[in-house]
Write an enzyme that holds these catalytic residues in place. Structure first.
Site, mmCIF file in Angstrom:
data_model
loop_
_atom_site.group_PDB
_atom_site.id
_atom_site.type_symbol
_atom_site.label_atom_id
_atom_site.label_comp_id
_atom_site.label_asym_id
_atom_site.label_seq_id
_atom_site.Cartn_x
_atom_site.Cartn_y
_atom_site.Cartn_z
ATOM 1 N N ARG A 1 19.710 -2.154 9.966
ATOM 2 C CA ARG A 1 19.404 -1.357 8.782
ATOM 3 C C ARG A 1 18.959 0.064 9.111
ATOM 4 O O ARG A 1 19.487 1.039 8.580
ATOM 5 C CB ARG A 1 18.288 -2.023 7.949
ATOM 6 C CG ARG A 1 18.734 -3.120 7.042
ATOM 7 C CD ARG A 1 17.647 -4.158 6.932
ATOM 8 N NE ARG A 1 17.549 -4.818 8.207
ATOM 9 C CZ ARG A 1 18.265 -5.897 8.526
ATOM 10 N NH1 ARG A 1 19.027 -6.452 7.633
ATOM 11 N NH2 ARG A 1 18.192 -6.418 9.731
ATOM 12 N N THR A 2 17.964 0.185 9.977
ATOM 13 C CA THR A 2 17.352 1.505 10.199
ATOM 14 C C THR A 2 18.348 2.458 10.859
ATOM 15 O O THR A 2 18.484 3.614 10.454
ATOM 16 C CB THR A 2 16.088 1.353 11.068
ATOM 17 O OG1 THR A 2 15.296 0.303 10.520
ATOM 18 C CG2 THR A 2 15.291 2.633 11.098
ATOM 19 N N LYS B 1 19.605 2.833 34.196
ATOM 20 C CA LYS B 1 19.551 3.119 35.636
ATOM 21 C C LYS B 1 18.148 3.564 36.045
ATOM 22 O O LYS B 1 17.934 4.011 37.165
ATOM 23 C CB LYS B 1 20.537 4.237 35.999
ATOM 24 C CG LYS B 1 21.980 3.938 35.670
ATOM 25 C CD LYS B 1 22.833 5.166 36.043
ATOM 26 C CE LYS B 1 24.162 5.136 35.353
ATOM 27 N NZ LYS B 1 24.816 6.454 35.393
ATOM 28 N N ARG C 1 13.685 4.642 18.046
ATOM 29 C CA ARG C 1 13.123 3.286 17.956
ATOM 30 C C ARG C 1 12.862 2.814 19.372
ATOM 31 O O ARG C 1 13.715 2.946 20.249
ATOM 32 C CB ARG C 1 14.071 2.319 17.264
ATOM 33 C CG ARG C 1 13.582 0.879 17.469
ATOM 34 C CD ARG C 1 14.238 -0.104 16.590
ATOM 35 N NE ARG C 1 13.827 0.081 15.217
ATOM 36 C CZ ARG C 1 14.078 -0.824 14.267
ATOM 37 N NH1 ARG C 1 14.712 -1.934 14.547
ATOM 38 N NH2 ARG C 1 13.694 -0.613 13.025
ATOM 39 N N HIS D 1 6.273 1.798 11.350
ATOM 40 C CA HIS D 1 7.685 1.975 10.977
ATOM 41 C C HIS D 1 7.634 2.756 9.646
ATOM 42 O O HIS D 1 7.813 2.205 8.563
ATOM 43 C CB HIS D 1 8.319 0.597 10.792
ATOM 44 C CG HIS D 1 9.814 0.593 10.653
ATOM 45 N ND1 HIS D 1 10.558 1.730 10.427
ATOM 46 C CD2 HIS D 1 10.696 -0.434 10.700
ATOM 47 C CE1 HIS D 1 11.837 1.395 10.337
ATOM 48 N NE2 HIS D 1 11.940 0.097 10.510
HETATM 49 N N1 CP Z 1 13.853 -3.238 8.626
HETATM 50 C C1 CP Z 1 14.330 -2.949 9.844
HETATM 51 O O1 CP Z 1 13.734 -2.197 10.609
HETATM 52 O O2 CP Z 1 15.516 -3.555 10.159
HETATM 53 P P1 CP Z 1 16.354 -3.257 11.478
HETATM 54 O O3 CP Z 1 15.580 -3.819 12.630
HETATM 55 O O4 CP Z 1 17.678 -3.937 11.278
HETATM 56 O O5 CP Z 1 16.492 -1.771 11.612
#
Ligand code: CP
Length: 324
Positions: free
Chosen positions: A63-64, A91, A113, A141
């Site tokens: 999603r993100t 590496k 992320r 998040h």
């Molecule tokens: N909600 C969320 O962070 O989903 P993903 O891990 O798929 O990005």
């Protein structure tokens, strides 16, 4: 959009803990005009034309990552996405060396992320580009928190005084932390409910009510934000079994039958169907789970726009391409 760093949000978006109530409301309000762009036949405006954005995902995401990519492309930015597996990180190259090499290619923003809490802050302190935290370990998040707030506000018309209970694996959840900071700042009441083994120590010091029984939480809440059991972050022993977890804390139709009619069910995804939430609930009338995903694109467009120097009150003009 002349300022190198937007006065409105500052250089980076690292967490909702750092934002004021006004900034959070400003992002939500700025998301509104951006919603419509995704409904157009041609989903593109020139707001970020000429900007270069790198999406650096060191941890899995559906999603993100895709939502950021759509947001960037719909604002006409040039984007590159990379995962740790296919890069020189595999590496042994460090995060900072990776980012500095990207900066040497003259980028403007990094969306990151990472599995380590604090990775986004660490990077933001060391590079000149804007850094957006797309989830760091168990810390925050922020764009997920913002899209959750927007989805609740869309339904109730306000966040002030709304009662939101975060259910399940709060201990391992960056979504829970961003929700708690964000919701409390805009005047919502926040509770948590789940096994004691999945609650952070002294969680009540974050200003939340703690429910031990899911039935009490459902009776109290206007909305439940149901968290995924993060099995990959558990080394065992947190819950006796997934079946037992579903029996005691699962969001089932039977339990929702006793809920207020308009209780909202949110889930950040990915879902463990039949564990923290039953399929009939996830796909049922209370669920706004796919609306969260749709709102995610608009929220991320708003964040990118504001970090690039946009002001909240010019979002309408920017949307149609006259505010540049
Ligand atoms: N909600 C969320 O962070 O989903 P993903 O891990 O798929 O990005």
């Amino acid at each position: 959009m002349n300022a190198q760093y937007a006065p409105y949000l500052g250089k980076d978006l690292l967490g909702l803990e750092e934002l004021t109530r006004e900034q959070i409301i400003g992002i939500l309000d700025t998301s509104e005009p951006f919603k419509e762009i995704s409904e157009r036949a041609i989903k593109k405006v020139p707001v970020l034309r000429g900007k270069t954005i790198v999406n650096a995902f060191f941890e899995s995401s559906t999603r993100t990552r895709i939502s950021f990519e759509f947001a960037e492309k719909r604002l006409s930015a040039d984007t590159v996405s990379f995962a740790a597996g296919g890069s020189s990180v595999s590496k042994g190259e460090t995060l900072v060396d990776t980012a500095r090499n990207l900066e040497a290619m003259r980028i403007d923003m990094v969306v990151i992320r990472h599995g380590s809490s604090g990775a986004a802050h660490f990077l933001a302190d060391r590079i000149a580009s804007n850094v957006i935290n797309a989830g760091d370990g168990k810390h925050e998040h922020p764009t997920q928190g913002l899209l959750d707030l927007l989805t609740i506000r869309d339904h109730f018309g306000t966040l002030e005084g709304k009662k939101v209970c975060i259910v399940g694996d709060v201990l391992h959840s960056r979504v829970a932390r961003s929700n708690i900071w964000g919701l409390r700042k805009v005047g919502a009441e926040v509770a948590v409910c789940g096994p004691l083994t999945l609650m952070p120590p002294r969680v009540e010091e974050m200003g939340v009510t703690v429910f031990r029984r899911i039935e009490e939480a459902i009776e109290w809440a206007d909305a439940l934000n149901v968290l995924r059991l993060q099995l990959e972050r558990m080394e065992g022993g947190f819950v006796p079994s997934l079946r037992e977890y579903n029996r005691v804390f699962g969001i089932t139709n039977d339990r929702l039958d006793r809920a207020p009619n308009d209780i909202l069910i949110l889930h950040p995804g990915p879902m463990n169907r039949g564990v923290e939430i039953d399929s009939v609930v996830a796909d049922g009338p209370h669920s706004v789970i796919l609306k969260q995903v749709t709102n995610g694109v608009a929220v991320r467009m708003a964040v990118l726009y504001l970090l690039a120097g946009g002001e909240p009150d010019t979002a309408e003009a920017a949307k149609i391409g006259t505010g540049l």
